[in-house]
Design an enzyme around this catalytic site. Structure first.
Site, PDB file in Angstrom:
ATOM      1  CD  GLU A  27      45.100  41.870  54.869  1.00 15.61           C
ATOM      2  OE1 GLU A  27      43.879  42.103  54.933  1.00 15.61           O
ATOM      3  OE2 GLU A  27      45.621  41.110  54.041  1.00 15.61           O
ATOM      4  CE  LYS A  88      38.252  42.618  50.146  1.00 17.00           C
ATOM      5  NZ  LYS A  88      37.904  41.427  49.331  1.00 17.00           N
ATOM      6  CG  ASP A 144      45.813  43.952  46.567  1.00 17.69           C
ATOM      7  OD1 ASP A 144      45.195  44.962  46.962  1.00 17.69           O
ATOM      8  OD2 ASP A 144      45.627  42.811  47.050  1.00 17.69           O
ATOM      9  CE  LYS A 161      43.374  36.913  49.744  1.00 17.86           C
ATOM     10  NZ  LYS A 161      44.100  38.173  49.572  1.00 17.86           N
TER      11      LYS A 161
END
Length: 303
Positions: A27, A88, A144, A161
């Site tokens: 990525e 983004k 995601d 995360k």
């Protein structure tokens, strides 16, 4: 516009895919939104070198000049790392970046989309997005997770995360039918930390076992991706109890400043970097490199 005009692979990657050689997708938000310059460029180059040393070919993905670039040369990598107006890009933004000609860095979701279009089956990242804490009122859930449920790409990450609600993230992945496999561990990692306190749904210990899972899963139509949770190396981790204190402080800072949406994760990561006096960045670099090496081994086993 067709897929052949939408994608712009480098000559090396085009030939590698045609010959069935192992290729690993990478990525680009880690370059533009995850690390400060020049650490971002140095890390990107080191991760690509790690993949080559393991016998695979790296393919860093980004949107530049209205095309999805599958692989970046040094000049484009430097250009992306220093740009200040980079979108983004998740699933919702990818087409907009392409159609407007704006530069775009791909998240996990968008990288999976591009990798599948290009024919790349393995993707290495730092950590996936997931269900944010307080999502029962904010509804803040990363795209995601849906992408993992729909797109047949193997994602190698150090878990979700750690600033996220990991149990809820795991529940959503289960609902989406995504196998979550811990590599060489019985417990899910929590990004900067090797332990999360949550038992892994599955454990596999070799790249060959993971490749066999991917090949078997491909026999079923309509299946999505596979998430491989790869713990950060022991010497580079920040223990969970210590890390949780930094995360709580950083989230409180974001709440106080009313940071929302896509800006939450970059803000919190930046705050954690300051609170840990740079230790979180060193751990982040270690885990990304570790994931890239495992992804290369899996890609080789698949090839």
């Amino acid at each position: 516009m067709t897929h052949s005009t939408l994608l712009q692979p480098t000559d090396e990657i085009h030939q590698a895919l045609a010959d069935g050689k192992p290729v690993v997708a990478l990525e680009s938000t880690i370059i533009t939104h995850g690390m400060p310059y020049p650490d971002n460029v140095a890390t990107a180059r080191q991760v690509e070198a790690d993949i080559r040393e393991r016998g695979a070919i790296p393919a860093t993905i980004a949107v530049l000049d209205g095309r999805i670039r599958i692989g970046l040369d040094d000049a484009d990598l430097e250009r992306l790392a220093q740009a200040t107006d980079v979108m983004k890009c998740s699933r919702a933004d990818l087409a907009l970046a392409i159609s407007t000609g704006r530069p775009g860095a791909t998240t996990v979701a968008a990288t999976m989309m591009a990798a599948e279009l290009a024919g790349i089956r393995v993707f290495a990242t730092g950590g996936i997005g997931g269900v944010h804490k307080g999502a029962e009122t904010s509804f803040d859930v990363s795209a995601d997770l849906d992408e993992l449920g729909r797109t047949p790409v193997c994602v190698v990450a150090a878990g979700a995360k750690a600033l996220l609600d990991i149990p809820k993230t795991l529940e959503v992945l289960e609902t989406r039918g995504v196998p979550v496999v811990a590599y060489g561990a019985d417990e899910l990692p929590a990004f900067w930390s090797r332990q999360s306190g949550i038992a892994a749904p599955f454990r596999l210990d070799t790249a060959e076992e993971i490749a066999n899972l991917i090949k078997t899963r491909q026999l079923f139509g309509g299946h999505g991706g596979v998430l491989i949770a790869n713990p950060v190396p022991t010497d580079d981790q920040i223990p969970q109890a210590e890390m949780n204190q930094y995360i709580d402080q950083a989230i409180a800072m974001a709440t106080k400043k009313k940071v929302t949406g896509k800006e939450v994760t970059p803000f919190v990561l930046g705050a954690i970097y300051e609170l840990t006096k740079g230790r979180s960045l060193a751990t982040n670099i270690s885990l990304v490199r570790n994931n890239a090496r495992l992804a290369a081994d899996i890609a080789k086993a698949l090839a």
